[in-house]
Scaffold this active site. Structure first.
Site, PDB file in Angstrom:
ATOM      1  N   ASN A   9       0.999  -1.071   0.178  1.00 58.09           N
ATOM      2  CA  ASN A   9      -0.011  -0.266  -0.223  1.00 58.09           C
ATOM      3  C   ASN A   9       0.977   1.143   0.067  1.00 58.09           C
ATOM      4  O   ASN A   9       1.149   1.731   1.293  1.00 58.09           O
ATOM      5  CB  ASN A   9      -1.336   0.137   1.120  1.00 58.09           C
ATOM      6  CG  ASN A   9      -1.659   1.438   1.141  1.00 58.09           C
ATOM      7  OD1 ASN A   9      -1.915   2.434   0.214  1.00 58.09           O
ATOM      8  ND2 ASN A   9      -2.367   1.756   2.679  1.00 58.09           N
ATOM      9  N   LYS A  11       0.310   4.405  -0.262  1.00 59.27           N
ATOM     10  CA  LYS A  11      -0.918   5.313   0.507  1.00 59.27           C
ATOM     11  C   LYS A  11      -0.392   6.758  -0.582  1.00 59.27           C
ATOM     12  O   LYS A  11      -0.176   6.354  -1.925  1.00 59.27           O
ATOM     13  CB  LYS A  11       0.401   5.771   1.601  1.00 59.27           C
ATOM     14  CG  LYS A  11      -0.101   4.518   3.169  1.00 59.27           C
ATOM     15  CD  LYS A  11      -0.162   5.135   3.634  1.00 59.27           C
ATOM     16  CE  LYS A  11       0.075   3.130   4.779  1.00 59.27           C
ATOM     17  NZ  LYS A  11      -0.327   3.539   6.202  1.00 59.27           N
ATOM     18  N   HIS A  95      -9.126   0.811   5.006  1.00 61.97           N
ATOM     19  CA  HIS A  95      -8.047   1.350   5.437  1.00 61.97           C
ATOM     20  C   HIS A  95      -8.587   2.584   6.664  1.00 61.97           C
ATOM     21  O   HIS A  95      -8.936   2.778   6.546  1.00 61.97           O
ATOM     22  CB  HIS A  95      -7.430   1.982   4.496  1.00 61.97           C
ATOM     23  CG  HIS A  95      -6.294   1.873   5.082  1.00 61.97           C
ATOM     24  ND1 HIS A  95      -5.715   2.742   5.881  1.00 61.97           N
ATOM     25  CD2 HIS A  95      -4.776   0.389   4.831  1.00 61.97           C
ATOM     26  CE1 HIS A  95      -3.840   2.952   6.414  1.00 61.97           C
ATOM     27  NE2 HIS A  95      -4.177   1.036   5.508  1.00 61.97           N
ATOM     28  N   GLU A  97      -7.311   4.238   7.974  1.00 66.47           N
ATOM     29  CA  GLU A  97      -6.883   6.550   7.794  1.00 66.47           C
ATOM     30  C   GLU A  97      -7.959   6.191   6.798  1.00 66.47           C
ATOM     31  O   GLU A  97      -8.507   7.598   6.723  1.00 66.47           O
ATOM     32  CB  GLU A  97      -5.457   6.103   7.156  1.00 66.47           C
ATOM     33  CG  GLU A  97      -4.366   5.791   7.465  1.00 66.47           C
ATOM     34  CD  GLU A  97      -3.344   5.610   6.405  1.00 66.47           C
ATOM     35  OE1 GLU A  97      -2.920   5.717   5.118  1.00 66.47           O
ATOM     36  OE2 GLU A  97      -2.262   5.087   7.225  1.00 66.47           O
ATOM     37  N   GLU A 166      -5.574  -5.037  10.754  1.00 67.04           N
ATOM     38  CA  GLU A 166      -4.590  -4.226  10.835  1.00 67.04           C
ATOM     39  C   GLU A 166      -4.947  -3.392  12.522  1.00 67.04           C
ATOM     40  O   GLU A 166      -5.295  -2.481  12.095  1.00 67.04           O
ATOM     41  CB  GLU A 166      -4.607  -2.614   8.918  1.00 67.04           C
ATOM     42  CG  GLU A 166      -4.267  -3.728   8.120  1.00 67.04           C
ATOM     43  CD  GLU A 166      -3.643  -2.356   7.395  1.00 67.04           C
ATOM     44  OE1 GLU A 166      -2.469  -2.797   6.997  1.00 67.04           O
ATOM     45  OE2 GLU A 166      -4.175  -1.428   7.274  1.00 67.04           O
ATOM     46  N   GLY A 172       2.606   2.288  10.612  1.00 63.34           N
ATOM     47  CA  GLY A 172       3.232   3.230  10.194  1.00 63.34           C
ATOM     48  C   GLY A 172       3.713   3.741  12.033  1.00 63.34           C
ATOM     49  O   GLY A 172       4.621   4.591  12.262  1.00 63.34           O
ATOM     50  N   SER A 208       3.580  -1.988  10.238  1.00 64.20           N
ATOM     51  CA  SER A 208       5.074  -2.071  10.463  1.00 64.20           C
ATOM     52  C   SER A 208       5.230  -3.556  10.353  1.00 64.20           C
ATOM     53  O   SER A 208       6.220  -4.363  10.808  1.00 64.20           O
ATOM     54  CB  SER A 208       5.528  -1.732  11.996  1.00 64.20           C
ATOM     55  OG  SER A 208       4.422  -0.229  12.142  1.00 64.20           O
TER      56      SER A 208
HETATM   57  C1  PEP Z   1      -0.724   0.336   5.874  1.00 63.15           C
HETATM   58  O1  PEP Z   1      -0.631   1.228   5.645  1.00 63.15           O
HETATM   59  O2  PEP Z   1      -1.604  -0.317   5.064  1.00 63.15           O
HETATM   60  C2  PEP Z   1      -0.099  -0.216   6.908  1.00 63.15           C
HETATM   61  C3  PEP Z   1      -0.182  -1.363   7.537  1.00 63.15           C
HETATM   62  O3  PEP Z   1       1.237   0.916   7.220  1.00 63.15           O
HETATM   63  P1  PEP Z   1       2.800  -0.325   7.949  1.00 63.15           P
HETATM   64  O4  PEP Z   1       2.975  -1.355   7.069  1.00 63.15           O
HETATM   65  O5  PEP Z   1       3.482   1.269   7.488  1.00 63.15           O
HETATM   66  O6  PEP Z   1       2.750   0.241   9.995  1.00 63.15           O
END
Ligand code: PEP
Length: 244
Positions: A9, A11, A95, A97, A166, A172, A208
């Protein structure tokens, strides 16, 4: 036997030159392995670039969101049919976000998943609890509420979906769920999916994930790969995760 799926992803990152370098490095470095699928979900303006770079390669691509509407006066929205014209296989929906900053409710997420499925896209539907919800002991209730909203809307089409767990506190932040913490939630989701006749749906972990923790996470019984944010922007790191 479920395979492993690793989805990047990006982003709101990238640019034509950086994308070309990243996609080129992924194509040069990715050796398809049985039961392993690699995909990148890029910003809308770069779908044409992803399509022209990746068409004919074993790497799939997709978008990070999709409209719940088929067409019409919805300024700024992008329909599932439009994504299909650019060869997308996947569309992330729900997601955290999007839920946090853009008002995507459980109902909207479910409608987006249904719109994607109706057009022939595979939605990657995200669920996950915030830190406050985890600390309040509400993790199970939150993720099941989010999953149930999607299942109720898509019905038998659920078998064509991908789910991503998630935990919001792990996205992040550099703080990841331990393999056992993640597995516990994945098992719960799997049981709910089985009740909907969709026990073989891939359930990805996101939050992460890095090259050095991916193997331990992906070794868990109900973790079928990962949704990868930051680490998907570095080719070597992303490829190492995909091989984990
Ligand atoms: C994500 O954006 O779905 C995500 C898991 O980000 P990160 O791997 O940076 O934590």
């Amino acid at each position: 036997m479920r395979g492993k799926l690793v989805v990047g992803n990006w982003k709101m990152h990238g640019g034509l030159a950086a994308n070309a370098a990243l996609l080129g490095a992924l194509m040069a470095g990715w050796q398809p392995a049985a039961g392993r699928t690699l995909a990148v979900c890029v910003p809308f303006p770069y779908l044409a670039q992803a399509q022209s770079a990746l068409a004919g390669s074993p790497i799939a691509w997709g978008a990070q969101d999709v409209s719940e509407h088929g067409a019409g006066a919805y300024t700024g929205e992008v329909s599932a049919a439009m994504l299909l014209e650019f060869g997308c296989r996947y569309a992330i929906v729900g997601h955290s976000e999007r839920r946090q900053y853009y008002g995507d409710t459980d109902g909207i997420v479910a409608a987006k998943a249904a719109a994607a499925l109706a057009a022939g896209l595979t939605p990657v539907a995200c669920v996950g609890e915030t830190l406050a919800e985890r600390e309040a002991g509400a993790t199970e209730a939150v993720v099941l509420r989010q999953l149930d909203a999607v299942l109720a809307r898509v019905g038998r089409e659920a078998v064509k979906m991908v789910i991503a767990y998630e935990p919001v506190w792990a996205i992040g932040t550099g703080r990841t769920a331990s393999p056992d913490e993640a597995q516990a939630v994945h098992a719960l989701l799997r049981t709910r999916l089985a009740g909907a006749g969709a026990s073989d749906v891939p359930v990805l972990y996101g939050g992460s994930v890095k090259a050095d923790n991916a193997a331990a996470l992906f070794a868990m019984a109900d973790i079928d790969g990962g949704l990868i944010g930051g680490a998907s922007l570095k080719a070597a790191e992303f490829l190492a995760i995909a091989r984990a």
